[in-house]
Design a protein around this motif. Structure first.
Motif, short mmCIF file in Angstrom:
data_model
loop_
_atom_site.label_atom_id
_atom_site.label_comp_id
_atom_site.label_asym_id
_atom_site.label_seq_id
_atom_site.Cartn_x
_atom_site.Cartn_y
_atom_site.Cartn_z
N VAL A 162 110.06 -32.46 -72.27
CA VAL A 162 109.62 -31.15 -72.76
C VAL A 162 110.28 -30.11 -71.86
O VAL A 162 110.18 -30.19 -70.64
N SER A 163 110.96 -29.17 -72.47
CA SER A 163 111.76 -28.26 -71.67
C SER A 163 111.58 -26.80 -72.12
O SER A 163 112.03 -26.41 -73.19
N GLY A 164 110.87 -26.06 -71.31
CA GLY A 164 110.70 -24.62 -71.55
C GLY A 164 109.97 -24.25 -72.82
O GLY A 164 110.16 -23.16 -73.35
N LEU A 165 109.11 -25.14 -73.30
CA LEU A 165 108.40 -24.85 -74.56
C LEU A 165 107.53 -23.60 -74.43
O LEU A 165 106.77 -23.45 -73.46
N THR A 166 107.66 -22.73 -75.40
CA THR A 166 106.94 -21.46 -75.41
C THR A 166 106.49 -21.16 -76.83
O THR A 166 107.27 -21.32 -77.77
N LYS A 167 105.23 -20.73 -76.96
CA LYS A 167 104.72 -20.35 -78.28
C LYS A 167 103.65 -19.28 -78.14
O LYS A 167 102.68 -19.45 -77.40
N ARG B 228 106.76 -24.74 -84.73
CA ARG B 228 108.10 -24.39 -84.26
C ARG B 228 107.97 -23.54 -82.98
O ARG B 228 107.32 -22.51 -82.99
N PRO B 229 108.59 -23.99 -81.88
CA PRO B 229 108.49 -23.21 -80.64
C PRO B 229 109.24 -21.88 -80.76
O PRO B 229 110.22 -21.79 -81.49
N ASP B 230 108.77 -20.88 -80.03
CA ASP B 230 109.53 -19.63 -79.92
C ASP B 230 110.77 -19.88 -79.06
O ASP B 230 111.83 -19.34 -79.32
N ARG B 231 110.58 -20.69 -78.03
CA ARG B 231 111.68 -21.06 -77.14
C ARG B 231 111.46 -22.48 -76.65
O ARG B 231 110.35 -23.00 -76.69
N GLY B 232 112.55 -23.10 -76.15
CA GLY B 232 112.46 -24.41 -75.55
C GLY B 232 112.59 -25.52 -76.58
O GLY B 232 112.67 -25.25 -77.78
N ARG B 233 112.60 -26.76 -76.08
CA ARG B 233 112.68 -27.89 -77.00
C ARG B 233 112.01 -29.11 -76.41
O ARG B 233 111.75 -29.18 -75.20
N ALA B 234 111.73 -30.05 -77.28
CA ALA B 234 111.14 -31.31 -76.85
C ALA B 234 111.93 -32.43 -77.50
O ALA B 234 112.31 -32.33 -78.67
N THR B 235 112.20 -33.48 -76.73
CA THR B 235 112.92 -34.62 -77.28
C THR B 235 112.23 -35.92 -76.91
O THR B 235 111.51 -36.01 -75.92
N VAL B 236 112.46 -36.92 -77.75
CA VAL B 236 112.00 -38.29 -77.47
C VAL B 236 113.26 -39.16 -77.44
O VAL B 236 113.99 -39.20 -78.43
N GLY B 237 113.50 -39.77 -76.29
CA GLY B 237 114.74 -40.53 -76.15
C GLY B 237 115.96 -39.65 -76.42
O GLY B 237 116.96 -40.09 -76.96
N GLY B 238 115.85 -38.38 -76.07
CA GLY B 238 116.97 -37.46 -76.21
C GLY B 238 117.11 -36.83 -77.59
O GLY B 238 117.99 -36.02 -77.82
N ILE B 239 116.22 -37.20 -78.52
CA ILE B 239 116.35 -36.71 -79.90
C ILE B 239 115.11 -35.89 -80.27
O ILE B 239 113.97 -36.27 -79.96
#
Ligand SMILES: Nc1ncnc2c1ncn2[C@@H]1O[C@H](COP(=O)(O)OP(=O)(O)OP(=O)(O)O)[C@@H](O)[C@H]1O
Ligand SMILES: [Mg+2]
Length: 242
Positions: A10-15, A58-69
């Motif tokens: 989880v990287s920089g998730l913002t909502k 849907r985040p305003d910013r940032g992203r989340a991945t599982v196994g890089g996806i």
């Protein structure tokens, strides 16, 4: 399974909702082989974060991945991530087994998986009863069974201990421990810290949408003692600094 497959990043998730940040620049990882507790009081932003990981918000910013996806890009999502966010979404007239068979069919999984997961969560005897007559704890188990259908690398459970009796909590603890020991990742949220003390080996602590600590339970205990004390000390620190 490849090690990185079950890693959640989880990287920089913002909502924000109506100009108020529900989740503010939150980053953490969930490592395979461990049970991570996602902790924080009511309204801290736990469910919102989990919904973003699962592509439901849907985040305003940032992203989340599982196994890089990102979740939305997974080819067979149920086989990678099993999630139980709320145990209220069952059709009350359907039996537990039918509910699971419908989900299995929708994900092109064999219907034998429905029987297998019912057995796994200890609901085999109730499989032919209508879900409308299930207790809260039984619905929690059915939600977990649904999450397990695809035999996923990652389990994401929102307040799974809610409604479980003490015996159920011991059972859940052992189950999740076994899941993690098989090299998979478990992320489990709760606002009840005492329940988590014996359930998790890593913690991610959220307070008012902000990440205040990510640590192993051991590190946290070294610094603060038990989870409740740690939580109290970390959040009061914040409030005095703010
Ligand atoms: N769809 C929405 N519309 C408006 N506000 C929302 C929405 N979803 C969440 N919020 C707000 O975002 C904040 C975080 O809520 P969230 O449900 O993520 O908290 P939580 O940590 O899961 O709390 P709980 O322990 O009560 O489940 C709260 O202030 C909530 O009111
Ligand atoms: Mg919640």
């Amino acid at each position: 399974m490849h090690e990185s497959e079950g890693r959640v990043e989880v990287s920089g998730l913002t909502k924000s909702y109506g100009g108020v940040a529900a989740v503010d620049d939150v980053s953490f990882t969930v490592e395979p082989g461990s049970v991570t507790g996602f902790l924080g009081p009511n309204g801290a932003g736990k469910t919102t974060t989990l919904r973003m990981i699962l592509g439901l918000v849907r985040p305003d910013r940032g992203r989340a991945t599982v196994g890089g996806i990102e979740y939305a890009d997974l080819a067979a999502p149920l086989e990678v991530v099993g999630a139980a966010l709320e145990s209220t979404g069952f059709h009350p007239g359907r039996t537990g087994l039918d509910h699971l068979r419908i989900y299995a069919a929708a994900a092109s999984l064999p219907s034998s998986r429905a029987d297998a997961v019912l057995e796994l969560v200890g609901l085999a005897d109730a499989g032919n009863r209508s879900v409308g007559g299930y207790s809260l704890g039984m619905r929690q188990r059915l939600a977990l069974a649904t999450a397990l259908l695809g035999d996923p690398d990652v389990l994401i459970l929102d307040e799974p201990a809610n409604g479980l009796d003490p015996e159920g909590i011991v059972w859940l603890r052992q189950f999740l421990r076994g899941y993690a020991e098989a090299g998979r990742s478990v992320l489990v949220s709760s606002h009840v810290l005492t329940e988590m003390q014996q359930l998790v080996d890593r913690v991610v602590i959220l307070h008012r949408g902000v990440l205040i600590r990510q640590a192993t339970l051991e590190e946290l205990s070294g610094d603060h003692g038990d989870l409740e004390t740690a939580f109290f000390e970390l959040t009061t620190n914040r409030e005095t600094r703010a």
